[in-house]
Design an enzyme around this catalytic site. Structure first.
Site, PDB file in Angstrom:
ATOM      1  CD  GLU A 176      12.404  56.856  42.037  1.00 47.89           C
ATOM      2  OE1 GLU A 176      13.111  55.940  41.562  1.00 47.89           O
ATOM      3  OE2 GLU A 176      12.811  58.023  42.156  1.00 47.89           O
ATOM      4  CD  GLU A 319      18.472  57.550  47.122  1.00 47.25           C
ATOM      5  OE1 GLU A 319      18.519  58.064  48.269  1.00 47.25           O
ATOM      6  OE2 GLU A 319      19.489  57.143  46.530  1.00 47.25           O
TER       7      GLU A 319
END
Length: 355
Positions: A176, A319
């Site tokens: 994310e 991430e």
């Protein structure tokens, strides 16, 4: 959309644990003392059960990094401005982020998904445009999303998992990007797991102690303001989450419905996974928690779930970086299971291997 969502949940089944004895027998027959590969044997068992096969395949891996903005960023809960979200999306698509390096190292394909960034991106290779809205609303003053928006984000994630299944992927990972998203994640954990915001609120991108106290206040306010909407896991996700968190929930649900194991990244991704678990407990059979985040509260969350993350490297980037690293451990565990010789085939005395 509601019918699709209900069908998605209904299609998820617990793993067939009758296979465990066959899988364990093979693990015990490998040319090593029984149990000597420790958690790698547990991981191989979990992976094989999730795939439903005593001869599991792990060739293709993919990480989906979902990106979105959050209205609560306006409350000053992050060390970085909201403008960083689209900037980082561009960086990822251009190959310059940590997740690009680590996903390549893991042999995993990477998709960056705009599910709610407050920016209009052009068509770019590596970017999937699935925008539900231009950033969620401020949870300190009302719900993050309408229930329709939350459903749309969930079904977006589920659809991408289904697409990955059709494309022959065997292992998926979550990631994310979204400035201020530790705030909604913490609020979700607090309500869904019944833990105090005081004990799990961390510094996110690196805020100071004064802003940390402010962040706790905002989270408590968000929970209070949205209390009437948090009677169900889905309602809680819509009220306190965000587009990328809801998409991660859907991605997890979609992977489980396709019997694809999914590697959950860190603090934020775990909040999406917890929402999915609360909506459908059978999802737990398909999850690997990649690492213990350095974000305060993740240890408490893992303890509440009875989960044991694969790695502990003090990571707190997000991430999908932790997922990429853990994928390599899972890959190694499955290779050992599939490629080691057995006592039966190699005609080696089991007693001799223990000397």
């Amino acid at each position: 959309m509601l019918e699709q969502f209900e069908s998605l949940l209904a299609g998820i089944r617990p793993v067939d644990r009758s296979l465990a004895s066959v899988i364990q027998a093979h693990l015990d027959d490998l040319t090593k003392p029984q149990g000597s590969l420790g958690r790698l044997e547990e991981i191989a068992m979990s992976y094989a059960l999730a795939t439903g096969s005593p001869v599991p395949v792990l060739d293709k891996k993919k990480i989906c990094c979902f990106a979105a903005d959050h209205g609560v960023a306006a409350e000053g809960v992050s060390a970085f401005p909201a403008e960083v979200t689209p900037q980082m999306v561009y960086n990822m698509v251009q190959g310059g982020a940590a997740i690009n390096v680590l996903s390549k190292h893991a042999g995993a394909d990477l998709d960056v998904v705009d599910v709610g960034v407050n920016h209009d991106f052009p068509d770019m290779p590596g970017l999937i445009r699935k925008k539900v809205g231009y950033g969620s609303s401020n949870i300190a003053s009302g719900p993050a999303m309408s229930e329709t928006e939350a459903l749309q984000a969930i079904l977006c994630g589920a659809g991408l998992a289904a697409d990955a299944h059709k494309s022959g992927y065997h292992l998926l990972g979550t990631g994310e990007m979204g400035i201020a998203n530790t705030t909604p994640a913490t609020a979700l954990f607090s309500v869904l797991l019944g833990v105090s915001p005081e004990t799990i609120t961390g510094k996110g991108t690196g805020i100071d102690d004064v802003r940390l106290e402010h962040k706790k206040t905002i989270i408590r306010k968000a929970i209070e303001v949205n209390a009437s909407r948090c009677s169900t896991p889905f309602g809680t996700l819509a009220a306190l989450g965000g587009y990328e968190i809801a998409a991660i929930s859907g991605f997890v649900l979609g992977a489980a419905s396709c019997r694809i194991p999914v590697v959950v990244d860190g603090f934020i991704s775990s909040s999406g996974a917890v929402a999915a678990l609360k909506m459908c407990p059978a999802v737990i059979d398909y999850l690997f928690f990649s690492h213990l985040s350095n974000e305060q509260g993740h240890r408490a969350v893992m303890r509440e779930l009875g989960a044991r993350p694969i790695l502990d490297l003090d990571l707190r980037l997000g991430e999908g970086t932790g997922a990429a690293l853990a994928m390599q451990v899972i890959d190694g565990a499955v290779k050992l299971y599939n490629e080691m010789a057995t006592f039966s085939s190699a005609k080696i005395s089991e007693q001799e291997t223990s000397n």
